[in-house]
Structure formats: C-alpha cells, structure tokens
Write a protein that holds these residues in place. Structure first.
Motif, PDB file in Angstrom:
ATOM      1  N   VAL A  46       0.864  -1.177   0.000  1.00 11.96           N
ATOM      2  CA  VAL A  46       0.000   0.000   0.000  1.00 11.96           C
ATOM      3  C   VAL A  46       0.903   1.229   0.000  1.00 11.96           C
ATOM      4  O   VAL A  46       1.884   1.270   0.748  1.00 11.96           O
ATOM      5  N   GLU A  56      -1.294   5.987   2.164  1.00  9.48           N
ATOM      6  CA  GLU A  56      -2.618   5.366   2.193  1.00  9.48           C
ATOM      7  C   GLU A  56      -2.735   4.240   3.225  1.00  9.48           C
ATOM      8  O   GLU A  56      -3.785   3.622   3.351  1.00  9.48           O
ATOM      9  N   ILE A  57      -1.665   3.963   3.958  1.00 11.27           N
ATOM     10  CA  ILE A  57      -1.708   2.903   4.962  1.00 11.27           C
ATOM     11  C   ILE A  57      -2.665   3.289   6.081  1.00 11.27           C
ATOM     12  O   ILE A  57      -2.532   4.357   6.686  1.00 11.27           O
ATOM     13  N   THR A  58      -3.620   2.420   6.353  1.00 11.63           N
ATOM     14  CA  THR A  58      -4.579   2.694   7.426  1.00 11.63           C
ATOM     15  C   THR A  58      -4.023   2.215   8.765  1.00 11.63           C
ATOM     16  O   THR A  58      -3.069   1.433   8.821  1.00 11.63           O
ATOM     17  N   ALA A  59      -4.640   2.668   9.834  1.00 14.16           N
ATOM     18  CA  ALA A  59      -4.223   2.241  11.172  1.00 14.16           C
ATOM     19  C   ALA A  59      -4.361   0.731  11.319  1.00 14.16           C
ATOM     20  O   ALA A  59      -3.494   0.063  11.901  1.00 14.16           O
ATOM     21  N   GLU A  60      -5.428   0.185  10.771  1.00 13.55           N
ATOM     22  CA  GLU A  60      -5.651  -1.256  10.855  1.00 13.55           C
ATOM     23  C   GLU A  60      -4.574  -2.024  10.099  1.00 13.55           C
ATOM     24  O   GLU A  60      -4.042  -3.025  10.607  1.00 13.55           O
ATOM     25  N   GLN A  61      -4.235  -1.573   8.899  1.00 10.72           N
ATOM     26  CA  GLN A  61      -3.190  -2.238   8.110  1.00 10.72           C
ATOM     27  C   GLN A  61      -1.838  -2.135   8.804  1.00 10.72           C
ATOM     28  O   GLN A  61      -1.084  -3.118   8.857  1.00 10.72           O
ATOM     29  N   HIS A  98       5.059  -0.089   6.073  1.00 16.12           N
ATOM     30  CA  HIS A  98       4.797  -0.670   7.394  1.00 16.12           C
ATOM     31  C   HIS A  98       5.625  -1.931   7.600  1.00 16.12           C
ATOM     32  O   HIS A  98       6.100  -2.196   8.709  1.00 16.12           O
TER      33      HIS A  98
END
Length: 247
Positions: A94, A98-103, A152
């Motif tokens: 990703v 655009e990395i989400t907290a969940e990812q 991440h």
C-alpha cells in the motif's frame, strides 16, 4: 532421534518452509509453526512420516500465550528446545500515504510483535538453561527503507533489527545468542506473487549479483548461526542481498 530441536515460525510456505527443511536435513527435530495448520501438517509428514522428528504446531505469533504453549508442548514431546527462528511475516503493498491504522497494526503485529514475544518466551527459557540460539528473519527493507513490500513492513523489519540487538545484549552472558538475517529479494513463488512484475524487474536490474537470491542459502546461514560454533556471533545482522545494500 536427534537431540536438538528447532522451532520455525511461518513454516507453512516460502522461506519458512525452506528453513524448516534445512534444519531437518541438518539433523534437528523440527517444529513447524504457523497459523495455517494444514500446510505445516503436510510438510511435517513429508519430512518425517511418523512425525518422530518433525511436527506441526498451530501458532498465532501475535499471541505470547501461544508461544508459551508451543514451548511447553515441545518440552513434553522432545525434552528440549535449542533454536528459535522468528520467520513469520506478512504485508500488503500500500502506498505509504494510504496505509490505514488497521493495516499498520496488522503488519507490525505479525512481523514485529511476534519477534518480541518469541524472544521473550524462548529467550527466558534459553537463559534459564544456559544455552540457546535465536535467529530473527529481518529484511533489506528494514535497512534501506525500501517500500516494495510496504512501508509498514519496512518499519517492522527495522524494529526487528533493533530488538535483535536489545535481546542479544540482554542474554549474552547466559549462553544465548540472538542474530538477524536480512535477505534481499529472493527467488520464491510468494515474491513473484506479491511484488508487481514491473517493480521486480526494476529491482533485478539494480542487483549487482544480477539475479534473485536463493532461499536455501538463507536457510544455510540460519543453520550456521544456530550451531554451537557460532557462539561469538551475537547481535549481528547478516546481509544476504546480492550487493543491493553495502555497509
């Protein structure tokens, strides 16, 4: 029956499966640990039909309790655990913005939290018995900030290198070594499946070695670091990257 036992996490496929095979060839009892139990059960039976020298363990590497359960099960089964290879990993490519907290949390948990818990549980056991080897599988991405596998993931592998040094220093006086291996891009199906072809071509074009790395060689390095002769290698990161990152 062998008198040394190695536990390899993330052994269902890819590098983990190759590492497990190599330890078994080197004469170890091998515990193949993964959250996906069916593939490791099949591999365990392939390595040892009666499972006398290979077994499968269902292990969620984000759970410290699961590591403790695995340790106790192996002590009951074979009476010893001598080597832990923290190999389990996962990522989703990703763009960093655009990395989400969940990812982020999921990738950190599987790749870094697992190393913390594995080193805590088995590091303490090794320290109490006065001997043991821990090998953490890091990545070139954790050294150069490469984002081909996700920022991440790179952050988690950078943290793995730091935890390796912290645990190595903490456990060194008690007969335990903790080292990391940082592979570059490897010739594995999972690499070809997860990395876009154009990205992989660019990586290969910049490889001084001119080709992708061999997973079997990474496994050889892990077996070497697990040996009794490797007592003076501690807190180190073993770069196996085809010359992509030199220091």
């Amino acid at each position: 029956m062998p008198n040394r036992t190695a536990l390899i996490t993330g052994a269902a496929r890819g590098l983990g499966a190759v590492v497990a095979r190599r330890f078994h060839e080197a004469g170890y009892n091998v515990a193949l640990a993964d959250i996906a139990i069916a593939p490791v059960q099949a591999l365990a039976r392939e390595l040892s039909q009666d499972e006398s020298t290979a077994c499968a363990i269902e292990l969620d590497v984000t759970s410290k309790a699961d590591f403790e359960t695995a340790r106790d099960a192996l002590l009951t089964r074979w009476g010893t655990v001598d080597v832990l290879v923290n190999n389990a990993g996962a990522s989703k490519i990703v763009p960093v913005m655009e990395i989400t907290a969940e990812q982020f949390d999921q990738v950190i948990d599987v790749n870094l939290r697992s190393v913390l818990f594995g080193c805590q549980v088995f590091g303490q056991y090794f320290a109490n018995r006065g001997a043991g080897r821990i090998v953490n599988i890091a990545s070139l991405a954790g050294q150069n900030g490469g984002s081909a596998t996700g920022a991440h993931y790179a952050a988690a592998k950078g943290g793995t290198l730091t935890l390796t040094k912290v645990f190595a220093r903490d456990l060194a006086s008690r007969g335990v070594t903790v080292n990391a291996i940082a592979p570059g891009p490897l010739d594995l199906p999972i690499v070809h499946e997860s990395v876009p072809a154009d990205t992989l071509q660019k990586v290969m074009a910049g490889l001084p070695a001119g080709r992708l790395g061999s997973a079997s060689y990474i496994a050889d390095v892990a077996v070497m670091l697990a040996s009794a002769d490797a007592y003076f290698a501690n807190g180190a990161c073993w770069d196996v990257n085809g010359g992509l990152y030199m220091r």
